[in-house]
Structures are given as structure tokens and as C-alpha cells.
Design a protein around this motif. Structure first.
Motif, PDB file in Angstrom:
ATOM      1  N   HIS A  65       0.784  -1.210   0.047  1.00 51.12           N
ATOM      2  CA  HIS A  65       0.152   0.022   0.115  1.00 51.12           C
ATOM      3  C   HIS A  65       0.912   1.177  -0.062  1.00 51.12           C
ATOM      4  O   HIS A  65       1.956   1.391   0.623  1.00 51.12           O
ATOM      5  N   SER A  66       0.301   2.414  -0.576  1.00 44.93           N
ATOM      6  CA  SER A  66       1.199   3.690  -0.696  1.00 44.93           C
ATOM      7  C   SER A  66       1.490   4.280   0.573  1.00 44.93           C
ATOM      8  O   SER A  66       0.578   3.769   1.524  1.00 44.93           O
ATOM      9  N   VAL A  67       2.312   5.020   0.939  1.00 42.32           N
ATOM     10  CA  VAL A  67       2.729   5.888   2.099  1.00 42.32           C
ATOM     11  C   VAL A  67       1.384   6.543   2.499  1.00 42.32           C
ATOM     12  O   VAL A  67       0.944   6.263   3.808  1.00 42.32           O
ATOM     13  N   ASP A  68       0.865   7.108   1.599  1.00 41.90           N
ATOM     14  CA  ASP A  68      -0.545   8.025   1.792  1.00 41.90           C
ATOM     15  C   ASP A  68      -1.460   6.838   2.374  1.00 41.90           C
ATOM     16  O   ASP A  68      -2.193   7.445   3.484  1.00 41.90           O
ATOM     17  N   GLU A  69      -1.531   5.911   1.823  1.00 44.09           N
ATOM     18  CA  GLU A  69      -2.981   4.983   2.559  1.00 44.09           C
ATOM     19  C   GLU A  69      -2.554   4.411   3.792  1.00 44.09           C
ATOM     20  O   GLU A  69      -3.315   4.299   4.638  1.00 44.09           O
ATOM     21  N   SER A  70      -1.260   3.983   3.838  1.00 44.91           N
ATOM     22  CA  SER A  70      -0.812   3.717   5.333  1.00 44.91           C
ATOM     23  C   SER A  70      -0.900   4.626   6.398  1.00 44.91           C
ATOM     24  O   SER A  70      -1.405   4.265   7.483  1.00 44.91           O
ATOM     25  N   GLU A  71      -0.370   5.885   6.008  1.00 45.39           N
ATOM     26  CA  GLU A  71      -0.644   7.102   6.947  1.00 45.39           C
ATOM     27  C   GLU A  71      -2.026   7.334   7.130  1.00 45.39           C
ATOM     28  O   GLU A  71      -2.335   7.573   8.410  1.00 45.39           O
ATOM     29  N   ARG A  72      -2.866   7.249   6.388  1.00 47.30           N
ATOM     30  CA  ARG A  72      -4.321   7.331   6.591  1.00 47.30           C
ATOM     31  C   ARG A  72      -4.985   6.343   7.379  1.00 47.30           C
ATOM     32  O   ARG A  72      -5.896   6.443   8.069  1.00 47.30           O
ATOM     33  N   GLY A  73      -4.640   5.027   7.193  1.00 48.84           N
ATOM     34  CA  GLY A  73      -5.028   3.918   7.840  1.00 48.84           C
ATOM     35  C   GLY A  73      -4.891   4.148   9.262  1.00 48.84           C
ATOM     36  O   GLY A  73      -5.474   4.012  10.400  1.00 48.84           O
ATOM     37  N   ARG A  74      -3.584   4.452   9.660  1.00 50.42           N
ATOM     38  CA  ARG A  74      -3.134   4.955  10.832  1.00 50.42           C
ATOM     39  C   ARG A  74      -3.782   5.936  11.545  1.00 50.42           C
ATOM     40  O   ARG A  74      -4.204   5.998  12.917  1.00 50.42           O
ATOM     41  N   GLU A  75      -4.150   7.076  10.922  1.00 56.04           N
ATOM     42  CA  GLU A  75      -4.939   7.962  11.390  1.00 56.04           C
ATOM     43  C   GLU A  75      -6.061   7.618  11.694  1.00 56.04           C
ATOM     44  O   GLU A  75      -6.989   8.031  12.873  1.00 56.04           O
ATOM     45  N   VAL A  76      -6.915   7.022  10.731  1.00 53.87           N
ATOM     46  CA  VAL A  76      -8.163   6.591  10.931  1.00 53.87           C
ATOM     47  C   VAL A  76      -8.481   5.641  12.163  1.00 53.87           C
ATOM     48  O   VAL A  76      -9.375   5.862  12.934  1.00 53.87           O
ATOM     49  N   TYR A  77      -7.316   4.858  12.466  1.00 50.66           N
ATOM     50  CA  TYR A  77      -7.386   3.798  13.690  1.00 50.66           C
ATOM     51  C   TYR A  77      -7.455   4.419  15.092  1.00 50.66           C
ATOM     52  O   TYR A  77      -7.937   3.906  15.808  1.00 50.66           O
ATOM     53  N   LYS A  78      -7.101   5.807  14.901  1.00 48.08           N
ATOM     54  CA  LYS A  78      -7.049   6.331  16.261  1.00 48.08           C
ATOM     55  C   LYS A  78      -8.325   6.471  16.877  1.00 48.08           C
ATOM     56  O   LYS A  78      -8.724   6.524  18.151  1.00 48.08           O
ATOM     57  N   LEU A  79      -9.440   6.331  15.819  1.00 49.45           N
ATOM     58  CA  LEU A  79     -10.898   6.248  16.419  1.00 49.45           C
ATOM     59  C   LEU A  79     -10.960   4.978  17.081  1.00 49.45           C
ATOM     60  O   LEU A  79     -11.871   4.872  18.159  1.00 49.45           O
ATOM     61  N   CYS A  80     -10.274   3.975  16.825  1.00 50.10           N
ATOM     62  CA  CYS A  80     -10.396   2.501  17.310  1.00 50.10           C
ATOM     63  C   CYS A  80      -9.890   2.103  18.733  1.00 50.10           C
ATOM     64  O   CYS A  80     -10.161   1.377  19.474  1.00 50.10           O
ATOM     65  N   VAL A  81      -8.730   3.102  18.797  1.00 52.47           N
ATOM     66  CA  VAL A  81      -7.806   2.819  19.870  1.00 52.47           C
ATOM     67  C   VAL A  81      -8.472   2.730  21.313  1.00 52.47           C
ATOM     68  O   VAL A  81      -8.192   2.028  22.278  1.00 52.47           O
ATOM     69  N   PRO A  82      -9.494   3.782  21.794  1.00 55.13           N
ATOM     70  CA  PRO A  82      -9.941   3.581  22.971  1.00 55.13           C
ATOM     71  C   PRO A  82     -10.683   2.460  23.736  1.00 55.13           C
ATOM     72  O   PRO A  82     -10.695   1.919  24.607  1.00 55.13           O
ATOM     73  N   CYS A  83     -10.912   1.348  22.531  1.00 51.40           N
ATOM     74  CA  CYS A  83     -11.402   0.175  22.840  1.00 51.40           C
ATOM     75  C   CYS A  83     -10.745  -1.014  22.545  1.00 51.40           C
ATOM     76  O   CYS A  83     -10.352  -1.659  23.327  1.00 51.40           O
ATOM     77  N   HIS A  84     -10.251  -0.865  21.305  1.00 50.78           N
ATOM     78  CA  HIS A  84      -9.310  -1.940  20.786  1.00 50.78           C
ATOM     79  C   HIS A  84      -7.803  -2.016  21.064  1.00 50.78           C
ATOM     80  O   HIS A  84      -7.263  -2.809  20.942  1.00 50.78           O
ATOM     81  N   GLY A 133      -7.224  -5.515  21.901  1.00 50.72           N
ATOM     82  CA  GLY A 133      -8.600  -5.546  22.461  1.00 50.72           C
ATOM     83  C   GLY A 133      -8.786  -5.166  23.718  1.00 50.72           C
ATOM     84  O   GLY A 133      -7.718  -5.136  24.872  1.00 50.72           O
ATOM     85  N   ASN A 134     -10.045  -5.265  24.503  1.00 53.50           N
ATOM     86  CA  ASN A 134     -10.243  -4.998  25.981  1.00 53.50           C
ATOM     87  C   ASN A 134     -11.611  -5.701  26.181  1.00 53.50           C
ATOM     88  O   ASN A 134     -12.955  -5.215  25.833  1.00 53.50           O
ATOM     89  N   LYS A 135     -11.394  -6.896  27.009  1.00 52.93           N
ATOM     90  CA  LYS A 135     -12.629  -7.786  27.215  1.00 52.93           C
ATOM     91  C   LYS A 135     -13.636  -7.074  28.256  1.00 52.93           C
ATOM     92  O   LYS A 135     -14.903  -7.021  28.047  1.00 52.93           O
ATOM     93  N   GLU A 136     -13.241  -5.940  29.241  1.00 53.64           N
ATOM     94  CA  GLU A 136     -14.210  -5.180  29.889  1.00 53.64           C
ATOM     95  C   GLU A 136     -15.120  -4.467  29.031  1.00 53.64           C
ATOM     96  O   GLU A 136     -16.400  -4.244  29.402  1.00 53.64           O
ATOM     97  N   LEU A 137     -14.661  -3.994  27.832  1.00 57.65           N
ATOM     98  CA  LEU A 137     -15.682  -3.294  27.037  1.00 57.65           C
ATOM     99  C   LEU A 137     -16.172  -3.928  26.058  1.00 57.65           C
ATOM    100  O   LEU A 137     -16.898  -3.495  25.168  1.00 57.65           O
ATOM    101  N   GLY A 138     -15.840  -5.419  25.765  1.00 62.00           N
ATOM    102  CA  GLY A 138     -16.539  -6.096  24.874  1.00 62.00           C
ATOM    103  C   GLY A 138     -15.691  -5.922  23.552  1.00 62.00           C
ATOM    104  O   GLY A 138     -16.300  -6.162  22.537  1.00 62.00           O
ATOM    105  N   ALA A 139     -14.611  -5.546  23.625  1.00 62.59           N
ATOM    106  CA  ALA A 139     -13.841  -5.265  22.550  1.00 62.59           C
ATOM    107  C   ALA A 139     -12.825  -6.114  22.200  1.00 62.59           C
ATOM    108  O   ALA A 139     -12.000  -6.313  22.903  1.00 62.59           O
TER     109      ALA A 139
END
Length: 216
Positions: free
Chosen positions: A29-48, A54-60
Motif C-alpha cells: 500500500h502507498s505511504v499515503d494509504e498507510s498513513e491514512r489508515g493509522r490516522e483513522v485507526y485512532k478512532l478505534c484505540v479507546p476500545c481496541h 482488545g479489551n474484554k471489559e469493554l467487549g472489544a
């Protein structure tokens, strides 16, 4: 016949909503795609978590290394309300909120590829069950998920051999209770729900999950 129609419908929806071009599978994947993926993944960090552990207590569940096609399909389901709309599905409601913050198909693809590239950590078995009995019940599952629970993209069946056993048990319970697999557009869920309902007793869910865990 119904199973064939549902499978065909799923594959049609899959082709329309998940743009993961086959030509891109064999190239980096291009550098731009990889960087975008890392940026969007910040939305997932609080649970996963930052590493996708993951986090069993959150069901994630741990999602690191999950196939990109499956991550993409589930994000589309949450985003569109096909999954996570049942009033009793609290974890699903959280996921809906996050998925609806991913605004474009490009971002869905980018974050799905990012998740797939995260190195998975070994799952620790926590569910108590009888794997020998689970093996005898696995035949109903193997037709889609494979004899070794490695999944089948063609039928929309994810690999289960790397999935947290507690999460697998929770999802079987949701299918049995109608929290998953009852939406009119959830064609793959419509196949899974009768599979879960067809297990002979509640303990059978633990046994099947214990068998899957033994395949790791």
C-alpha cells in the motif's frame, strides 16, 4: 435453496460496498494509504487499543491481523445500521458510533488494511468447555468456516482460529438472542443465526468455542 440465495445476496452486497480492488492485493500500500489508515485507526484505540489487542471489559475483541476484507464488511454493516442496532447490543451501539465517524469508503479500506497489518498477539483461552464435544458439533460450522476455522472469504465466513474465545461466545449468544442476524439486509448473519439456534443446548456454545481455541 435459501442458503444459496442468501449467499448470492451477500456476495452481491459485498462486491458493491467493499472496494478492495483485487489488483491491490499483491502490492504494498502507498505511504499515503498507510498513513491514512493509522490516522483513522485512532478512532478505534479507546476500545481496541493501540496495537489492536482488545479489551474484554469493554467487549472489544483483539482485531490485530484480522483479514482486511472482513474488517471492511463489518464497518460497513455498523455504519449502515445492519449491525449494532438491537437495543440490547451495547457494544454494537458503540461500534455504530465509531463506524459512522469513518466518512468515506477510502477510509474504511485504509483502516481495514491497517488493522490487517497489525501483528496479532497469541489469544489466551478463558472459556471453559469440552473441546472433544465441540469437535463433534463443529461439522455444522465447517461448511463455511473451514475444518480448521480458517474462514472462507467467498462465503463471507471470517477466520475464527485467531479470535478471542470470549468474543466468539458472546457473538453466538447474540445470534441466539436475535441481537445479530435478524436485520433484513444482514444476509451472512441470517445464515449464522440458525446455526447458533441449532446447537443442542447452551453448554454446546462453550464446547464449540473451546474446540476452536484448541485449533490455535
Amino acid at each position: 435453496m435459501l442458503r444459496s440465495v442468501l449467499k448470492l445476496s451477500y456476495l452481491t452486497v459485498f462486491a458493491l460496498v467493499l472496494v478492495l480492488p483485487a489488483a491491490s492485493c499483491g502490492r504494498a500500500h502507498s505511504v499515503d494509504e498507510s498513513e491514512r489508515g493509522r490516522e483513522v485507526y485512532k478512532l478505534c484505540v479507546p476500545c481496541h487499543g493501540p496495537e489492536g489487542s482488545g479489551n474484554k471489559e469493554l467487549g472489544a475483541p483483539a482485531i490485530a491481523g484480522v483479514d482486511a476484507w472482513y474488517v471492511g464488511v463489518q464497518l460497513v454493516k455498523f455504519k449502515s445500521g445492519i449491525r449494532g442496532s438491537h437495543p440490547g447490543d451495547l457494544e454494537g451501539a458503540r461500534m455504530q458510533s465509531v463506524a459512522r465517524s469513518v466518512h468515506s469508503q477510502r477510509d474504511i479500506t485504509a483502516v481495514a488494511n491497517h488493522v490487517a497489518q497489525l501483528p496479532p498477539a497469541p489469544a489466551r483461552a478463558v472459556v471453559e468447555g469440552d473441546p472433544a464435544r465441540g469437535r463433534s458439533l463443529w461439522g455444522r460450522c465447517a461448511g463455511c468456516h473451514g475444518s480448521l476455522a480458517s474462514g472462507n472469504r467467498g462465503s463471507g465466513a471470517p477466520p475464527l482460529d485467531r479470535t478471542d474465545d470470549w468474543y466468539l461466545l458472546a457473538q453466538l449468544e447474540k445470534f441466539r438472542r436475535g441481537m445479530r442476524g435478524t436485520h433484513a439486509k444482514d444476509t451472512s448473519g441470517a445464515i449464522m443465526r440458525p446455526m447458533a439456534l441449532g446447537l443442542p443446548d447452551d453448554r454446546a456454545m462453550n464446547d464449540v468455542v473451546a474446540y476452536i481455541a484448541s485449533l490455535r
